[in-house]
Design an enzyme around this catalytic site. Structure first.
Site, short mmCIF file in Angstrom:
data_model
loop_
_atom_site.label_atom_id
_atom_site.label_comp_id
_atom_site.label_asym_id
_atom_site.label_seq_id
_atom_site.Cartn_x
_atom_site.Cartn_y
_atom_site.Cartn_z
N GLU B 65 39.62 48.38 46.13
CA GLU B 65 38.76 47.72 46.88
C GLU B 65 39.22 47.60 48.48
OE1 GLU B 65 38.95 47.16 43.76
OE2 GLU B 65 37.28 47.20 42.76
N HIS B 134 31.99 39.77 34.89
CA HIS B 134 30.87 40.48 35.27
C HIS B 134 29.67 39.60 35.35
CE1 HIS B 134 33.92 43.24 33.50
NE2 HIS B 134 33.22 44.36 34.16
#
Lengths: 365, 333
Positions: B65, B134
């Site tokens: 990322e 998540h």
């Protein structure tokens, strides 16, 4: 030394395509980088310089050698110890040529003095500047953080079909960071024209390279990406120039990224606040050996041996091996001294930004 | 059959259309992210785009990322607009330094020389049993980092209009998509066939009412509507405001409503301490204190991570019942 993917052998060293003027310009640029550092130390004593001074003393050959191998349109991203890189970039297009793709000496001195005419209007300190127009990527304090950005610039340039190369400067310490590995891995996959220059000056602040890197050379990291990793003698400007030129050519031809490790040594502390402590945490024999080959002296010796510098000229300007307090103006070419004076005079007369600017430009309207 | 059936678009396809249309309009724009090309994205938001725009403009990135965000910054520095997908918004933390120190500050540091037209978007939110990594709503981190705009749509119309506005904005935008809304049938709607945007920085009043103002965004909007229905049975009419853009915040719409209702409950599924609900309440206190007939209240997640199995998850997240109870307390103060 060559590690990782091998480059094609070249019969002729890149330096052998340089003219006599090039050799002398390179020599003069070493003086310029050295004098910049010495002058800033003096300006700090006068109270003009704002903030910490991160000296590039003894590491000038890395900057001059790599930058001389670039085209004006190539991108660079210097960090804290590379302050001279901002004005050395594309310097061969004319020291006072406003069109050249480098930052003017006036703007750089404004930056270190914290004046409004600095690039970025003195909003961030020291080396945290850049220019889209001059093709210089702005850095932050998070080292190795410019490598992913360089990958993005390289990607964009490659997609536009340009043969521009993107160069980042980094210390050996930052090669442990995720950003370094993430970005070089990506650039290797996409064959992006990106060169990661590692100025291995052996000390990341107070930590020796052997404490944080498990391989003899930092360039060994190239093996894992199957890209070239080259080790250069960072005290020898022509060795740096030769190896950089080969990697630039490699990138320009679309072969992808590489790592150039330049072995050098940090002359002083991490910053000037650290000078006294650095004398304690670094053994004196380590310092003495690290500083035994001044890049000015190494260059001078080569130019004399190659008959580029005559005997009389060779004994002019003996700044080699002299600290800021030891060196005087007679040790530097007049052109170099005048260039710095030009920047300092301009910056003294530049003002401070209006206070309200502190609240501006958070967003683009 | 001569009458054409109206085409209804869900939240996910609305997002896809926004990206597709902006990519078509600007040949310099690129999309980068994990699995966005070959797979078409973990949820399918970018499905088909690589076939249309090629594998350079729609690029699969390594699981890295910092590299994804840094690459976006570099491409923007050369003048490109960039959409970068975070596979789950939870993973955005791995790119945190590049976002808050580099992307967010670029325009500021360069005194306006370099804008950063970058959208970081990704699926967010709880209530789906996604567990700790998540389920997050971590918008507070970025609302607290000057230089970033923060957006969270709750309808298909807004998903498309806000994303198009975000992609056209010269500033970096963190775009929170609610994954539980991606394919919800009742959110399918007929979208305009002509180009439109929903401007950033504008809240909207979803339901008009007189007795209490409910302020929320994203998934919690649907809890608020249920609560409004329950309150209606009790004889209270609730005004429900969808913030839509957190930064910059449309204070005016909120204050106008409170001047009318004199009571406010802010709902969001992020943790309580230093969460965005707290910021809204602070601004209400600063700007509408004298209009209030009850302490401004909030209903948020507990100060915990989002746990996995249903009873645990329900315990920590705001629910219709918890919001209703908060409203009743506020109404009866």
């Amino acid at each position: 030394m060559s590690i990782g993917k091998k480059l094609t052998e070249t019969k002729k060293l890149p330096r052998h395509s340089l003219t006599r003027e090039d050799y002398l310009e390179i020599f003069k640029q070493l003086f310029l980088a050295r004098y910049f550092d010495i002058r800033l130390i003096k300006e700090k004593k006068r109270g003009r310089l704002r903030g910490t001074l991160y000296s590039s003393h003894n590491q000038e050959a890395v900057l001059v050698g790599t930058l001389y191998a670039l085209n004006p349109e190539d991108w660079i991203s210097p960090i804290h110890r590379d302050m001279p890189a901002f004005f050395l970039k594309d310097l061969k297009s004319g020291w006072n040529n406003p069109e050249r793709k480098g930052i003017s000496i006036e703007q750089i001195i404004c930056q270190v003095f914290g004046k409004v005419d600095a690039p970025g209007r003195a909003r961030d300190n020291w080396s945290h500047i850049g220019s889209r127009e001059k093709k210089i990527i702005h850095s932050t304090s998070m080292l190795a953080g410019t490598i992913p950005v360089a990958a993005g610039v390289a990607l964009s340039e490659k997609m536009r079909g340009s043969d521009t190369v993107v160069v980042t400067y980094n210390g050996e310490g930052s090669t442990a960071r995720g950003d370094f590995h993430e970005a070089i891995n990506y650039a290797a996959v996409k064959k992006l024209p990106m060169i990661t220059v590692i100025e291995n000056n052996m000390w990341a602040y107070g930590t020796h390279v052997s404490e944080v890197c498990n391989t003899p050379d930092v360039a060994d990291r190239a093996k894992g990406f199957d890209i070239p990793g080259i080790v250069a003698d960072g005290q020898d400007v022509f060795d740096v120039y030769d190896k950089m030129s080969q990697l630039v050519e490699y990138a320009r031809q679309g072969n992808g990224p590489s790592i150039l490790e330049c072995k050098t040594y940090r002359a002083y502390g991490h910053g000037d606040h650290d000078d006294n402590r650095a004398d304690k945490y670094r053994p004196s024999e380590d310092v003495n050996s690290g500083r035994s080959r001044d890049p000015l002296a190494v260059c001078r010796e080569y130019l004399v041996n190659e008959n580029i510098l005559g005997k009389d000229d060779a004994n002019l300007y003996m700044a080699d091996n002299k600290s800021a307090s030891q060196a005087s103006d007679e040790d530097f070419p007049e052109e170099v001294i005048n260039y710095l004076k030009q920047g300092v005079d301009f910056a003294i007369n530049s003002g401070l930004p209006e206070a309200e600017e502190g609240g501006m430009w958070v967003f683009k309207e | 059959m001569s009458v054409e059936q109206a085409v209804k678009t869900n939240y996910l396809n609305a997002l896809k259309q926004a990206i597709d249309e902006e990519m078509a309009a600007d040949s310099e724009m690129i999309c980068i992210g994990e699995d966005i090309a070959n797979l078409g994205g973990a949820f399918g938001v970018t499905e088909g785009l690589v076939d249309k725009y090629g594998k350079w403009r729609v690029q699969d990135m390594p699981i890295a990322e910092e590299c994804i965000v840094g690459t976006a910054v570099g491409a923007a520095l050369t003048g490109r607009r960039v959409m970068a997908e975070m596979q789950f918004i939870d993973f955005i933390s791995c790119g945190f330094d590049q976002i808050v120190n580099n992307l967010a500050t670029f325009h500021y540091r360069t005194a306006g020389e370099v804008p950063m037209p970058v959208v970081l978007r990704g699926p967010a939110g709880g209530y789906g049993g996604g567990a700790l990594y998540h389920s997050q709503m971590n918008e507070g981190w970025f609302c607290h980092s000057p230089g970033l705009k923060v957006v969270c749509p709750s309808t298909s119309y807004d998903a498309k209009g806000l994303l198009k506005a975000a992609l056209r904005d010269p500033n970096p935008v963190i775009f929170y998509e609610i994954k539980e809304l991606y394919r919800r049938k009742d959110l399918e709607e007929e979208l305009p066939t002509t180009d439109y945007i929903v401007p950033l920085g504008k809240a909207t009043v979803r339901r008009s009412g007189e007795h209490i103002t409910l302020v929320s965004y994203g998934q919690n909007m649907y809890h608020c509507y249920q609560v409004a229905d329950m309150l209606a049975k009790d004889g209270y009419s609730a005004e429900v405001i969808d913030i839509r853009t957190l930064v910059p915040l449309d204070e005016q719409t909120i204050m106008d409503s409170i001047k009318k209702t004199s009571r406010v409950v802010v709902v969001n599924e992020a943790p309580r301490t230093c969460g965005f609900a707290g910021e809204v309440l602070a601004r209400v206190c600063e700007n509408a204190f004298e209009y209030l007939d009850a302490p401004p209240a909030r209903c948020t997640r507990l100060d915990t991570p989002v746990p996995w199995v249903k009873p645990l998850e329900s315990f920590v997240l705001p629910s219709v019942e918890k919001i209703y109870n908060t409203c009743i307390r506020t109404l009866k103060y």
